[in-house]
Scaffold this active site. Structure first.
Site, short mmCIF file in Angstrom:
data_model
loop_
_atom_site.label_atom_id
_atom_site.label_comp_id
_atom_site.label_asym_id
_atom_site.label_seq_id
_atom_site.Cartn_x
_atom_site.Cartn_y
_atom_site.Cartn_z
N SER A 118 0.81 -1.21 0.00
CA SER A 118 0.00 0.00 0.00
C SER A 118 0.84 1.27 0.00
O SER A 118 0.30 2.36 -0.04
CB SER A 118 -0.92 0.00 1.23
OG SER A 118 -0.18 -0.21 2.42
N HIS A 139 -2.59 -2.94 -5.82
CA HIS A 139 -3.03 -2.56 -4.47
C HIS A 139 -4.54 -2.71 -4.38
O HIS A 139 -5.29 -1.83 -4.78
CB HIS A 139 -2.58 -1.13 -4.16
CG HIS A 139 -3.00 -0.66 -2.80
ND1 HIS A 139 -3.22 0.67 -2.51
CD2 HIS A 139 -3.25 -1.34 -1.65
CE1 HIS A 139 -3.59 0.78 -1.25
NE2 HIS A 139 -3.62 -0.42 -0.70
N GLU A 151 -5.49 -0.23 -7.31
CA GLU A 151 -4.46 0.67 -7.81
C GLU A 151 -3.41 -0.18 -8.53
O GLU A 151 -2.85 -1.11 -7.95
CB GLU A 151 -3.77 1.42 -6.67
CG GLU A 151 -4.48 2.65 -6.20
CD GLU A 151 -3.65 3.44 -5.20
OE1 GLU A 151 -3.45 4.64 -5.40
OE2 GLU A 151 -3.21 2.85 -4.19
N ASN A 189 -3.25 6.10 -0.39
CA ASN A 189 -2.72 6.34 0.95
C ASN A 189 -1.99 7.66 1.10
O ASN A 189 -1.88 8.18 2.21
CB ASN A 189 -1.82 5.18 1.37
CG ASN A 189 -2.64 3.98 1.80
OD1 ASN A 189 -3.60 4.13 2.55
ND2 ASN A 189 -2.30 2.81 1.32
#
Length: 295
Positions: A118, A139, A151, A189
């Site tokens: 992540s 991800h 992702e 993130n």
């Protein structure tokens, strides 16, 4: 492509295995712990039972999904026929580098290596292999069987062919791929963790309590879950690891983890998985503000 190996039987790993198996892929679920594998299969079974109860799948679909999953405690045995490996181990750079070295040595030459990281650099992960053009980030979001977003992170040397293949594969399992470049935290993130960290700072500074902060964000910003509750579900240790990656990568104080988060992780309060975080997840399920003891 029919053989997908998944490294790690934890929350993300068993969710990824579940998803690929449900779409007819043969999945080799790999973990060094037999107990973790048993727990992972039990979680997949429980989630499938939920889907059957809601009439989203049939009992036959459930049985076929479970039949598509084989477990291994050896990476070498589990990946020997894999066309794609998805690594979903703990968010620890040294561990991931070690795993990718082993994967590079044990996988067929044409196996694509993906990481569910992540925040950690795909380019750095790829650098320990002899197939940098075949390393990519996938991800997934938690819970994997439900959340649509994946992702897709292009490392510095990831080939166009591998990028296209991974995007197409993601669509085949009914997910929505979004291509991003390889910078700390990627997109999800890099935006989410500063918000969570600021929410913890708000608690730390005594502006409001846990439930009050979450209620403001749910009712005022239309978030389905408050940031402190979300942090508990992600894992406070994972949040801390990601913030450390962001801070080290950008050298910007806005990414520095709040001292309260650091203290909670040091005290073993990781959120849902440890039974205690900003809320109490013990058997009585009471939403106690356990974070107060650390302020």
């Amino acid at each position: 492509m029919k053989n997908i190996a998944v490294i790690g039987a934890g929350t993300m790993g068993n969710g990824i295995a579940h998803t690929f198996a449900q779409f007819g892929y043969n999945v080799q679920l790999i973990d060094i712990s037999e107990a973790a594998l048993s727990k992972g299969i039990a979680t997949i079974t429980k989630n499938l039972d939920r889907m059957v109860a809601k009439e989203k799948i049939s009992t036959t679909d459930k049985e076929n999904t479970l039949a598509n999953i084989t477990t291994y405690t050896s990476i070498k045995k589990g990946v020997q026929y894999a066309s794609l490996v998805v690594e979903a181990a703990t968010e620890n750079k040294e561990l991931k580098l070690k795993i990718f070295k082993e994967l590079d040595e044990g996988c067929p030459d044409d196996t694509i290596l993906a990481s569910n990281t992540s925040s950690i650099s795909i380019t750095e992960i790829a650098s320990v292999t002899n197939r940098q053009n075949m390393v990519i980030g996938m991800h997934f979001m938690n819970p994997v069987p439900i959340m649509k977003l994946v992702e897709i992170i292009r490392g510095y040397n990831t080939s166009d062919e591998v990028m296209k293949f991974t995007i197409d594969l993601t669509k085949e399992i009914n997910k929505t791929p979004v291509e991003v470049n390889d910078y700390p935290g990627f997109v999800a993130n890099r935006i989410l963790m500063p918000m969570i960290n600021e929410s913890i700072e708000t608690l730390y500074n005594g502006v409001a309590g846990v439930s009050e902060i979450d209620e403001v964000m749910k009712l005022g910003m239309a978030h389905p879950m408050g940031p402190l509750q979300l942090a508990d579900f992600i894992g406070l240790d994972v949040c801390l690891s990601i913030l450390n990656v962001l801070y080290e990568g950008f050298k910007n104080p806005k990414y520095a983890p709040c001292p309260l988060l650091v203290n909670m992780v040091n005290a073993g309060k990781f959120g849902v998985k440890s039974g205690e975080g900003f809320y109490d997840y013990s058997e009585n399920r009471k939403a106690e503000k356990v974070a107060k003891m650390f302020v």
